[in-house]
Design a protein around this motif. Structure first.
Motif, short mmCIF file in Angstrom:
data_model
loop_
_atom_site.label_atom_id
_atom_site.label_comp_id
_atom_site.label_asym_id
_atom_site.label_seq_id
_atom_site.Cartn_x
_atom_site.Cartn_y
_atom_site.Cartn_z
N ARG A 224 0.80 -1.24 0.00
CA ARG A 224 0.00 0.00 0.00
C ARG A 224 0.84 1.28 0.00
O ARG A 224 0.54 2.21 -0.77
N PRO A 225 1.90 1.37 0.86
CA PRO A 225 2.62 2.66 0.85
C PRO A 225 3.19 3.00 -0.52
O PRO A 225 3.26 4.17 -0.90
N VAL A 226 3.55 1.97 -1.27
CA VAL A 226 4.12 2.18 -2.60
C VAL A 226 3.09 2.84 -3.52
O VAL A 226 3.41 3.73 -4.31
N ALA A 227 1.83 2.42 -3.40
CA ALA A 227 0.77 3.04 -4.20
C ALA A 227 0.44 4.43 -3.64
O ALA A 227 0.23 5.37 -4.39
N ASP A 228 0.44 4.53 -2.29
CA ASP A 228 0.07 5.81 -1.67
C ASP A 228 1.05 6.92 -2.06
O ASP A 228 0.65 8.06 -2.26
N ILE A 229 2.34 6.56 -2.15
CA ILE A 229 3.31 7.62 -2.49
C ILE A 229 3.48 7.78 -4.00
O ILE A 229 4.30 8.56 -4.47
N GLY A 230 2.69 7.01 -4.75
CA GLY A 230 2.65 7.22 -6.20
C GLY A 230 3.74 6.51 -6.99
O GLY A 230 3.93 6.81 -8.16
N TRP A 231 4.44 5.56 -6.35
CA TRP A 231 5.45 4.81 -7.11
C TRP A 231 4.78 3.88 -8.11
O TRP A 231 5.32 3.60 -9.17
N ARG A 232 3.59 3.35 -7.71
CA ARG A 232 2.86 2.42 -8.57
C ARG A 232 1.38 2.79 -8.56
O ARG A 232 0.90 3.43 -7.61
N PRO A 233 0.61 2.37 -9.62
CA PRO A 233 -0.82 2.71 -9.63
C PRO A 233 -1.59 1.98 -8.53
O PRO A 233 -1.19 0.88 -8.11
N HIS A 234 -2.67 2.61 -8.10
CA HIS A 234 -3.44 2.03 -6.98
C HIS A 234 -4.04 0.66 -7.28
O HIS A 234 -4.25 -0.13 -6.37
N HIS A 235 -4.31 0.38 -8.58
CA HIS A 235 -4.92 -0.92 -8.84
C HIS A 235 -3.94 -2.08 -8.59
O HIS A 235 -4.34 -3.24 -8.61
N GLU A 236 -2.67 -1.76 -8.31
CA GLU A 236 -1.71 -2.84 -8.00
C GLU A 236 -1.62 -3.11 -6.49
O GLU A 236 -0.96 -4.05 -6.06
N HIS A 237 -2.24 -2.26 -5.70
CA HIS A 237 -2.13 -2.37 -4.25
C HIS A 237 -2.93 -3.58 -3.73
O HIS A 237 -4.11 -3.67 -3.93
N VAL A 238 -2.20 -4.49 -3.08
CA VAL A 238 -2.88 -5.67 -2.53
C VAL A 238 -2.88 -5.60 -1.00
O VAL A 238 -2.00 -5.00 -0.40
N GLY A 239 -3.87 -6.21 -0.40
CA GLY A 239 -3.94 -6.22 1.06
C GLY A 239 -5.34 -5.95 1.56
O GLY A 239 -6.31 -5.97 0.79
N GLN A 240 -5.40 -5.69 2.84
CA GLN A 240 -6.69 -5.49 3.51
C GLN A 240 -7.50 -4.36 2.87
O GLN A 240 -8.70 -4.46 2.70
N THR A 241 -6.82 -3.28 2.52
CA THR A 241 -7.52 -2.14 1.92
C THR A 241 -7.35 -2.09 0.40
O THR A 241 -7.79 -1.15 -0.24
N GLY A 242 -6.69 -3.09 -0.15
CA GLY A 242 -6.51 -3.16 -1.60
C GLY A 242 -7.22 -4.39 -2.13
O GLY A 242 -8.27 -4.78 -1.64
#
Ligand code: FAD
Length: 308
Positions: A224-242
């Motif tokens: 998630r932090p990687v998507a939050d700081i914009g390194w990767r797009p949000h649709h790649e975020h996996v986890g409880q909130t992804g």
């Protein structure tokens, strides 16, 4: 028993999880599948291979869960279905509770098995940390099938496809922007996933993740932090909130393995962790662990697989 299965067709493509839902339904009763939007009738007829007898195609391209819920209820009535099956993915999770409330039908979210002789269905609960056993006592039931829970068996039958034109009312939501997922392989459908976290230090280092994913034919994911700081797009975020995924292989590089991350990936069949810190919590969930620098291990792994 008559079963209705809702088929999600992102970008006109029938998702693997939708095919699993059809096959699962065919183990319960006679399947009528319902699809909407711009999808090929030949592809829909091919659902016969997985047990669909009939497919209803609604011309609407709506993505509004309220309209889709109405469409499903009308199709269920038309097919006299007492079991309605949806994939337990982002779309299914938004629609199923609406269908359940509309039809006064009990809902089994996150099913991982067929109903047993007593109607009991195993489910994932607490992000897969525990199992539930659920039985629905209402005359109709809704089942949300966890993707990648059942092996598919292919037959030779062809389904009959007919147009379905029931009125579904106007959409109550305004879609301002639709961002299509990039890349050839949808993360939610991928058998293999290469994922990385803050240990990669910056977006400029993702080339080695993408290279390995390309070699393997895998999708890419991130913490998630990687998507939050914009390194990767949000649709790649996996986890409880992804997104919660269940691939056959999940390779995680430079990810600590926080409980919120694990919630989305701990159902993966095999987990490989690459981390410099031997105390990283992810190693406890790993099937294979490499204590090492992702900057060395990822390129070496890529070369080794290429030369295999
Ligand atoms: P870090 O915790 O910074 O870990 C980086 C890891 O990289 C470390 O283990 C380090 O040892 C390793 N490392 C460093 N350098 C290298 C190297 N060169 N090679 C190999 N390894 C290296 N997180 C999610 O991912 N998904 C979620 O859905 C999510 N939901 C959340 C919901 C809530 C309510 C909260 C409070 C948090 C949520 N989080 C989620 C955040 C989560 O708690 C963690 O903070 C996050 O997962 C940590 O991301 P990370 O592992 O990439 O980064």
């Amino acid at each position: 028993m008559s079963v209705l299965v809702y088929i999600s067709t992102p970008n006109g493509h029938i998702s693997k999880s939708a095919i699993e839902a059809v096959y699962y339904g065919s183990q319960i009763g006679e399947v009528t599948a319902l699809a909407n939007g711009n999808v090929s009738k030949d592809d829909l007829a091919n659902l016969g291979k997985y047990g669909a007898k009939n497919v209803l195609l609604h011309a609407s391209e709506t993505e509004d869960p309220s309209q889709l819920s109405k469409m499903i209820q009308k199709a269920a009535t038309s097919a006299s279905a007492d079991t309605i099956i949806l994939s337990y993915d982002l779309i299914g999770k938004a629609i199923a509770p609406r269908v359940s409330a509309g039809m006064k039908a009990g809902y089994v979210p996150g099913a991982t098995t067929l109903p047993d002789a007593n109607g009991l269905i195993k489910t994932n609960v607490f992000s897969g940390k525990a199992k539930g056993l659920v039985k629905v006592n209402t005359p109709k039931r809704i089942i949300g099938l966890t993707p990648n829970s059942i092996p598919l068996v292919e037959g030779n039958d062809v389904a009959t496809v007919t147009d379905f034109s029931e009125e579904i009312g106007n959409s109550s939501i305004t879609i301002k922007e639709i961002k299509k997922q990039e890349g050839d392989i949808l993360l939610t459908e991928a058998d293999l996933v290469v994922s990385a976290g803050r240990g990669l230090k910056g977006p400029e280092n993702w080339g080695m993740v993408e290279d390995l994913a390309k070699t393997l034919g895998a999708a890419t994911a991130c913490s998630r932090p990687v998507a939050d700081i914009g390194w990767r797009p949000h649709h790649e975020h996996v986890g409880q909130t992804g997104i919660a995924i269940r691939p056959n292989l999940y390779i995680a590089a430079g990810i600590s393995g926080a409980i919120q991350h694990l919630a989305g990936v701990n159902q993966s069949k095999t987990i490989v962790v690459i981390n410099t810190d031997p105390e990283a919590p992810f190693f406890k969930a790993a099937d294979y662990g490499v204590i090492g620098d992702a900057f060395e291990v990822l390129p070496a792994l890529n070369e080794a697989i290429k030369n295999f």
